[in-house]
Design a protein around this motif. Sequence first.
Motif, PDB file in Angstrom:
ATOM      1  N   ASP A 272       0.735  -1.108   0.112  1.00  0.00           N
ATOM      2  CA  ASP A 272       0.013   0.093   0.130  1.00  0.00           C
ATOM      3  C   ASP A 272       0.859   1.275   0.085  1.00  0.00           C
ATOM      4  O   ASP A 272       1.562   1.625   1.015  1.00  0.00           O
ATOM      5  N   HIS A 273       0.736   1.993  -1.302  1.00  0.00           N
ATOM      6  CA  HIS A 273       1.776   3.148  -1.243  1.00  0.00           C
ATOM      7  C   HIS A 273       3.108   2.586  -1.631  1.00  0.00           C
ATOM      8  O   HIS A 273       3.338   1.501  -1.769  1.00  0.00           O
TER       9      HIS A 273
ATOM     10  N   TYR B 185       3.179  -1.616   4.164  1.00  0.00           N
ATOM     11  CA  TYR B 185       2.716  -0.126   3.874  1.00  0.00           C
ATOM     12  C   TYR B 185       3.920   0.285   3.480  1.00  0.00           C
ATOM     13  O   TYR B 185       4.879  -0.243   3.272  1.00  0.00           O
ATOM     14  N   GLN B 186       3.693   1.709   3.488  1.00  0.00           N
ATOM     15  CA  GLN B 186       4.792   2.550   2.799  1.00  0.00           C
ATOM     16  C   GLN B 186       6.342   2.571   3.814  1.00  0.00           C
ATOM     17  O   GLN B 186       6.080   2.320   4.918  1.00  0.00           O
ATOM     18  N   CYS B 187       7.397   2.672   2.906  1.00  0.00           N
ATOM     19  CA  CYS B 187       8.525   2.905   3.609  1.00  0.00           C
ATOM     20  C   CYS B 187       9.079   1.412   4.437  1.00  0.00           C
ATOM     21  O   CYS B 187       9.894   1.888   5.287  1.00  0.00           O
ATOM     22  N   VAL B 188       8.681   0.704   3.980  1.00  0.00           N
ATOM     23  CA  VAL B 188       9.061  -0.480   4.615  1.00  0.00           C
ATOM     24  C   VAL B 188      10.235  -1.209   4.026  1.00  0.00           C
ATOM     25  O   VAL B 188      10.380  -1.146   2.974  1.00  0.00           O
TER      26      VAL B 188
ATOM     27  N   ILE C 218       1.266  -8.594   8.514  1.00  0.00           N
ATOM     28  CA  ILE C 218       0.972  -7.264   8.207  1.00  0.00           C
ATOM     29  C   ILE C 218       2.215  -6.156   8.764  1.00  0.00           C
ATOM     30  O   ILE C 218       2.512  -6.354   9.975  1.00  0.00           O
ATOM     31  N   ILE C 219       2.796  -5.723   7.639  1.00  0.00           N
ATOM     32  CA  ILE C 219       4.023  -4.692   8.315  1.00  0.00           C
ATOM     33  C   ILE C 219       3.588  -3.260   8.364  1.00  0.00           C
ATOM     34  O   ILE C 219       3.381  -2.719   7.097  1.00  0.00           O
TER      35      ILE C 219
ATOM     36  N   TYR D 261      -2.187  -1.349   8.988  1.00  0.00           N
ATOM     37  CA  TYR D 261      -0.874  -0.739   9.354  1.00  0.00           C
ATOM     38  C   TYR D 261      -0.503  -1.709  10.449  1.00  0.00           C
ATOM     39  O   TYR D 261       0.619  -1.286  11.195  1.00  0.00           O
ATOM     40  N   GLY D 262      -0.924  -2.861  10.781  1.00  0.00           N
ATOM     41  CA  GLY D 262      -0.384  -3.830  11.795  1.00  0.00           C
ATOM     42  C   GLY D 262      -0.468  -3.479  13.211  1.00  0.00           C
ATOM     43  O   GLY D 262       0.350  -4.022  13.787  1.00  0.00           O
TER      44      GLY D 262
END
Length: 229
Positions: free
Chosen positions: A80-81, A99-102, A126-127, A183-184
Motif C-alpha cells: 500500500d503506497h 505499507y509505505q517505507c518498509v 501485516i507490516i 498498518y499492523g
Amino acid sequence: MFERLVAYLDSVKARDPAPRSRWEVLTYPGVWALFYHRIAHWLFEAELFFLARLVNHWSRMVTAIDIHPGATIGKNFFIDHGFSVIGETAEIGDNVTIYQCVTLGGTNPTNGKAGKRHPTIEDEVIIGSGAQVIGPITIGRRARIGANAVVTDDVPEGATMIGLKARSTLVPAEQWIKEFIPYGTPCDDPCAPSRDCVEKLETELKMLRAEVEALRSDREPAPRSGTDD
C-alpha cells in the motif's frame, strides 16, 4: 489468468477501503511493482540477470518500490503506497500486506558472501509503515509489525511487535486477532490490558491523593475562635 487477476484485485480491495472499483486498484504502484517483479523474477530464475535488473530498474523508477528480482513472493501480496525495499533473498508468503517505507533488509552487506540474508515473511503478515525487518529472520504467520518498529529477531505466530528495538505487546501470542488490522497496529481489544493497567494506576493515584489531603488536614492546627483578653 483473468480469474487470478480478478481475485488479486478483490483481495487488495478487501484490505483498502479507498478504491471504489477494481479499475482504481489497477492504478496502485504496489500492484504494478508486483507485476514487474513477476517478470523480473522469471528472468532471474532463467539466469538472465541483466534483463532482470533492467526490469527491476524500470519498476523502481515508475513505482518508487524496489523489489530485487531474486525475492520470492506468494499470492495476493499488497504494497500500500510506495518507497519500500525488498532484498534478494527475502521470502514472502500469501496474503501479506506491507505499507509505505518498509525495508526487508539484509545483514553483512560488506562481506560479499551470498546466502540467506533477508527475512522470511509467512502468510497473512501485516507490516506497518516505516518498519525495518532486518536479517535472515522469520516473521510468523499472522504476525503484526507496528509502524516504525525495528525487528531483528524471529517473531512468533500471531505476535504484535512494536518499538525500537521491537518488543512484543502485552497480548500473548496465543490471543492474537485473526482479522485484518490496518498498518499492523491494533488499537482496540489487544490494547485492553494496557488500558486496564492505566485505569487501575489512575484510580490508585486518586486514592493516594485523597489520603495525603486527609493527613494534611489532620496536621494543620485548628483555627482560633473568639478574641484575645
